[in-house]
Design a protein around this motif. Structure first.
Motif, short mmCIF file in Angstrom:
data_model
loop_
_atom_site.label_atom_id
_atom_site.label_comp_id
_atom_site.label_asym_id
_atom_site.label_seq_id
_atom_site.Cartn_x
_atom_site.Cartn_y
_atom_site.Cartn_z
N SER A 304 0.80 -1.23 0.00
CA SER A 304 0.00 0.00 0.00
C SER A 304 0.84 1.28 0.00
O SER A 304 0.28 2.36 0.17
CB SER A 304 -0.92 0.01 1.23
OG SER A 304 -0.15 0.03 2.43
N ALA A 307 -0.36 3.62 -2.75
CA ALA A 307 -1.73 4.07 -2.50
C ALA A 307 -1.76 5.13 -1.40
O ALA A 307 -2.51 6.11 -1.47
CB ALA A 307 -2.61 2.89 -2.14
N LYS A 310 0.18 8.59 -2.81
CA LYS A 310 -0.39 9.39 -3.90
C LYS A 310 -1.55 10.23 -3.41
O LYS A 310 -2.22 9.91 -2.42
CB LYS A 310 -0.85 8.47 -5.04
CG LYS A 310 0.30 7.81 -5.78
CD LYS A 310 -0.19 6.79 -6.79
CE LYS A 310 -0.93 7.43 -7.93
NZ LYS A 310 -1.28 6.44 -8.97
N LEU A 315 -5.31 8.26 -7.64
CA LEU A 315 -5.32 6.84 -7.32
C LEU A 315 -5.99 6.03 -8.45
O LEU A 315 -6.97 6.46 -9.05
CB LEU A 315 -6.08 6.59 -6.02
CG LEU A 315 -5.44 7.12 -4.73
CD1 LEU A 315 -6.39 6.92 -3.56
CD2 LEU A 315 -4.11 6.44 -4.46
N SER A 318 -7.51 -0.07 -8.28
CA SER A 318 -6.97 -1.04 -7.32
C SER A 318 -6.40 -0.35 -6.10
O SER A 318 -6.53 -0.86 -4.97
CB SER A 318 -5.88 -1.88 -8.01
OG SER A 318 -4.80 -1.06 -8.43
N GLN A 319 -5.77 0.82 -6.28
CA GLN A 319 -5.24 1.56 -5.14
C GLN A 319 -6.37 2.11 -4.27
O GLN A 319 -6.25 2.16 -3.05
CB GLN A 319 -4.33 2.68 -5.62
CG GLN A 319 -3.03 2.18 -6.22
CD GLN A 319 -2.23 3.28 -6.89
OE1 GLN A 319 -2.76 4.36 -7.20
NE2 GLN A 319 -0.95 3.03 -7.14
N ARG A 322 -7.60 -0.71 -2.19
CA ARG A 322 -6.64 -0.99 -1.12
C ARG A 322 -6.77 0.02 0.01
O ARG A 322 -6.69 -0.33 1.20
CB ARG A 322 -5.23 -0.97 -1.71
CG ARG A 322 -4.14 -1.41 -0.77
CD ARG A 322 -2.87 -1.67 -1.55
NE ARG A 322 -2.99 -2.89 -2.36
CZ ARG A 322 -2.11 -3.27 -3.26
NH1 ARG A 322 -1.03 -2.53 -3.50
NH2 ARG A 322 -2.29 -4.37 -3.95
#
Length: 450
Positions: A304, A307, A310, A315, A318-319, A322
């Motif tokens: 992560s 994620a 950022k 994002l 998928s981020q 997460r």
């Protein structure tokens, strides 16, 4: 019809000289060499290599004429040959006389040194040495001579400084650093030196005149104490600013520490659950499902970093998923993420009063967040609160300095390192400026475009 001597002068870019003879020499390995015997015009003879004034001849100690390597012509090595006298300058003493086609104490012509420097700005030193048929360390000496010629007064870069940025960057493993000073208005490096710290930066400050110091209004940099101390001592009228990039970087470091601790806790949870027995788990095995969820959570936390680092608007899907998982299962890590984001956003504010109020609220929030890493961070930010507010007031950034650091690292990487720190500084001063290295038989505009 053009004569051979005139053609030789054109090919070798030799001016103010008379070509007396041309000869061909073939080495034992088959390499062909052209030797051009020449002499300077009378008004160009017996010149002091330091001041350029005509001086009386001291002696002719050289039994053999001296050779200067010129640029190759279709792979044929070209040498210029002349018996060089020594002159006695009333001011600088006895020296070998200067010649119009080469720099003092150089075994190469000026066009050769300039071409090597131009190539070194774009290629590795090993590639330049191989192509030009010279030694690896000779490339550095060519760069040094070219820089001294193209910029005889480097201290002129220090005139009219208003906003400067200071930072250190590593140039070799083993804690080898260099300090650079960048002019924000021209986006050029105005000073560079080996090492870092107050002693090194004091050399730059002491090289400035009182008028130059008085013209500096803003100094940006990271939170290093030695930068602040030097600014307070030498530039009392300047505003010291801590770049917002570095403040956010402090927050990212604290957030990453929390993330690593969360991952270790998730790994400990996986080990605590353990496997229920040997063999493949059954479909309805609650223990196996719990273990799988714990492993999935640990894996998500471990991956992560991007994620969490950022901005939310950047994002990926998928981020975002997460980040939602972290919000659901690890409130402590998500709270640290919100602290980092709140700090990043308040540093973008343009209203000084609003930004100061937001920073005060952030400090109070971080102080009571029960996350030791951010409690310590708020102490650091509180100590540097005024310098951070100066950055918001002045609307300045150290981004140009960081871009220069990346450019310097590229220069060092492309050269595969430097053994001579002065050669590295010469190349940095040429690359991080608007100095155009001329190439032979090219208009100046073409050299700038190249």
């Amino acid at each position: 019809m053009i004569s051979a001597s005139t053609l030789a002068k054109i090919f070798c870019d030799v001016n103010h000289s008379v070509v007396e003879n041309l000869s061909l020499d073939v080495r034992p390995d088959g390499t062909k060499c052209v030797i051009i015997d020449l002499r300077p015009y009378r008004r160009e003879q017996n010149l002091c290599p330091v001041c350029g004034k005509r001086c009386p001849t001291y002696d002719h100690t050289q039994a053999e004429p001296r050779l200067w390597r010129s640029l190759d012509n279709h792979g044929v090595i070209v040498y210029l040959r002349y018996r060089l006298p020594r002159v006695k300058c009333p001011e600088h003493g006895v020296h070998a006389a200067g010649v119009p086609w080469a720099f003092p104490r150089s075994e190469f012509t000026r066009t050769f040194d300039m071409t090597v420097t131009w190539m070194a700005l774009r290629l590795s030193k090993s590639a330049v040495a191989s192509y030009m048929r010279i030694k690896w360390d000779t490339v550095g000496r060519c760069i040094h001579r070219a820089h001294r010629y193209l910029e005889p007064n480097p201290e002129r870069r220090l005139d009219g400084l208003v906003s400067i940025g200071i930072d250190e960057t590593s140039y070799r493993k083993g804690y080898k650093y260099m300090t650079i000073v960048v002019n924000h208005e021209t986006n050029t490096v105005v000073w560079a030196s080996e090492g870092y710290g107050k002693t090194v930066l004091a050399k730059f400050m002491e090289s400035l005149t009182e008028e130059q110091r008085a013209s500096i209004r803003t100094v940006t940099g990271d939170g290093a104490k030695w930068i602040t101390e030097c600014v307070d001592e030498y530039l009392p009228n300047a505003t010291r600013c801590i770049d917002a990039f570095h403040v956010v970087e402090w927050g990212m470091d604290s957030l990453d520490k929390v993330r690593r601790e969360a991952w270790r806790n998730a790994q400990a949870k996986v080990r605590g659950i353990g496997r229920s027995g040997k063999g493949r788990p059954k479909k309805d095995d609650a223990h196996a499902a719990e273990l799988a969820d714990a492993r999935r959570e640990a894996k998500e936390i471990k991956g992560s970093a991007f994620a969490l680092g950022k901005a939310p608007e950047n994002l990926t899907e998928s981020q975002q998923r997460r980040l939602e998982m972290i919000q659901k299962h690890d409130s402590r890590l998500y709270r640290a993420y919100l602290l980092k984001e709140d700090l990043r956003l308040l540093l973008k504010m343009t209203d000084v009063g609003e930004a100061e109020h937001a920073l005060h609220k952030w400090i109070m929030w971080a102080r009571h967040c029960r996350i030791p890493e951010f409690v310590e961070l708020q102490r650091k930010i509180k100590r540097n609160k005024e310098l951070i507010m100066n950055t918001i007031r002045e609307h300045v950034s150290n981004a140009r300095v960081e871009s220069m650091n990346n450019k310097i690292k590229l220069i060092i990487r492309r050269a595969y390192g430097f053994r001579n720190i002065q050669n590295m500084i010469d190349l940095v001063m040429l690359a991080c400026s608007y100095i155009a290295v001329p190439l032979p038989n090219r208009p100046q505009s073409a050299n700038i475009a190249a």
